[in-house]
Enzyme design. Structure first.
Site, PDB file in Angstrom:
ATOM      1  N   ASP A  66       0.815  -1.216   0.000  1.00  0.00           N
ATOM      2  CA  ASP A  66       0.000   0.000   0.000  1.00  0.00           C
ATOM      3  C   ASP A  66       0.847   1.264   0.000  1.00  0.00           C
ATOM      4  OD1 ASP A  66       0.969  -0.444   2.571  1.00  0.00           O
ATOM      5  OD2 ASP A  66      -0.979  -0.838   3.464  1.00  0.00           O
ATOM      6  N   ASN A 135      -7.478  -3.204  14.212  1.00  0.00           N
ATOM      7  CA  ASN A 135      -8.843  -3.609  13.843  1.00  0.00           C
ATOM      8  C   ASN A 135      -8.819  -4.774  12.850  1.00  0.00           C
ATOM      9  OD1 ASN A 135      -7.970  -2.382  11.515  1.00  0.00           O
ATOM     10  ND2 ASN A 135      -9.562  -0.829  11.421  1.00  0.00           N
ATOM     11  N   HIS A 137      -7.104  -5.063  10.119  1.00  0.00           N
ATOM     12  CA  HIS A 137      -6.933  -4.800   8.687  1.00  0.00           C
ATOM     13  C   HIS A 137      -5.606  -5.390   8.205  1.00  0.00           C
ATOM     14  CE1 HIS A 137      -4.974  -0.609   9.553  1.00  0.00           C
ATOM     15  NE2 HIS A 137      -4.016  -1.401   9.124  1.00  0.00           N
ATOM     16  N   GLU A 142      -9.710  -2.190   5.283  1.00  0.00           N
ATOM     17  CA  GLU A 142     -10.403  -1.971   6.550  1.00  0.00           C
ATOM     18  C   GLU A 142     -11.595  -2.931   6.682  1.00  0.00           C
ATOM     19  OE1 GLU A 142      -8.911  -0.221   8.593  1.00  0.00           O
ATOM     20  OE2 GLU A 142      -8.365   1.789   7.918  1.00  0.00           O
TER      21      GLU A 142
END
Ligand code: GLP
Length: 240
Positions: A66, A135, A137, A142
Site C-alpha cells: 500500500d 482492527n 486490517h 479496513e
C-alpha cells in the site's frame, strides 16, 4: 495455517527473516510482497545483515501492499520512502524491480489497475509479508472490504488514522486515503506470513485466527489460504 508463538519482537523478526531468506535462496528471482509499519522493521534489519553475509537480492522483485494517497515518494512518511530507507538501499536491490503504488498518480484508478496487472505480469507473489492493524486490517483493507477486492483506493477509518498519527507531526497531517492491494490480490500470493507483536494486537489476532471468517475481520480471510504462517510474540498471542 501454521501458528508460531515466540517470546518477543526479536525472535519474531528472526523467524520471519529466515522464511524470507529460505524463499530467496530457493528462488533467486522470487517476487516478494512487502509490508510497512513497525512490525517488519526487525525483519528488514536482519535481511540487511544477510545481504552483508552474501545473500544476493539482485534478481528479487518486490511489491508493497500500500501507499498513502497524496504523499510523494520523497515525503518521509510515504511508504516508498520507508522502504527505501529500511530495506531497498540496504540490500542493493535493483530499483526497477521495486514496486510501491504511486499515491500521487493523476489517475488513481488507472494506477490501481496498472498495479494488479504488473503483479500478474511478473507471475504473482511468491511470499507475502503482512502486518495487522489493531482492527485486523491487512494492507489498508479496513473492516467491511469485500474479499473479492483488488487493488483500490480506500478511505482509512478513524481507528487507523489514530493508530498512524504517531508517525506524523499532527493528526491533521495523516492522509485519509490510501491505495491498497485488495484482499483478493493478497490471497493470490502463493505463501503468506503475517507477523504481530504487542498486546494491542491480541484482540485482532484472536478474532482473525479463531473467529468466523468474515469481511468485518479482514485478516480472518487468511483461514481460507492454503499456505499461511502466523508469527506472533507472546503478547500478541496472549488470547489464543
Ligand atoms: C498500517 C499498514 C499495515 C500494517 C499496519 C500495522 O496500517 N498499512 O500494512 O500492517 O499499519 O502497523 P504496525 O506494524 O506499525 O503496527
Amino acid at each position: 495455517m501454521r501458528v508460531v508463538v515466540v517470546s518477543n519482537f526479536d525472535s519474531m523478526s528472526d523467524e520471519v527473516a529466515k522464511m524470507v531468506i529460505a524463499q530467496v535462496r530457493n528462488k533467486p528471482a522470487s517476487v516478494l510482497g512487502l509490508a510497512t509499519g513497525s512490525s517488519p522493521l526487525g525483519v528488514y534489519r536482519l535481511l540487511a545483515e544477510y545481504y552483508k553475509n552474501g545473500v544476493d537480492f539482485s534478481r528479487i522483485i518486490t511489491f508493497n501492499l500500500d501507499e498513502y494517497v497524496g504523499l510523494a515518494e520523497n515525503h518521509p512518511q510515504s511508504y516508498r520512502y520507508y522502504m527505501q530507507e529500511n530495506l531497498f538501499s540496504r540490500v542493493h536491490i535493483d530499483a526497477a524491480n521495486t514496486h510501491v503504488p504511486n499515491g500521487v498518480a493523476t489517475d488513481l484508478q488507472a494506477e490501481c489497475g496498472r498495479y494488479d496487472e504488473l503483479i500478474r505480469h511478473t507471475g504473482g507473489i511468491d511470499l507475502q509479508i503482512l502486518g495487522i492493524g489493531s482492527n485486523a486490517h491487512i494492507g489498508f483493507n479496513e473492516p467491511g472490504t469485500p474479499f473479492g477486492s483488488q487493488t483500490q483506493v480506500v478511505d482509512l477509518t478513524a481507528n487507523t488514522i489514530r493508530d498512524n498519527a504517531r508517525f506524523f507531526a499532527s493528526p491533521g497531517e495523516v492522509p485519509t486515503q490510501a491505495i491498497s492491494m485488495g484482499i483478493k490480490s493478497i490471497m493470490s500470493a502463493r505463501n503468506i506470513v503475517l507477523m504481530a507483536n504487542g498486546g494491542s494486537k491480541a484482540d485482532a489476532i484472536h478474532a482473525a485466527l479463531t473467529g468466523p471468517v468474515t469481511e468485518e475481520v479482514p485478516a480472518s480471510v487468511l483461514q481460507l489460504h492454503p499456505s499461511v504462517t502466523i508469527v506472533v510474540d507472546q503478547a500478541a498471542g496472549s488470547r489464543l
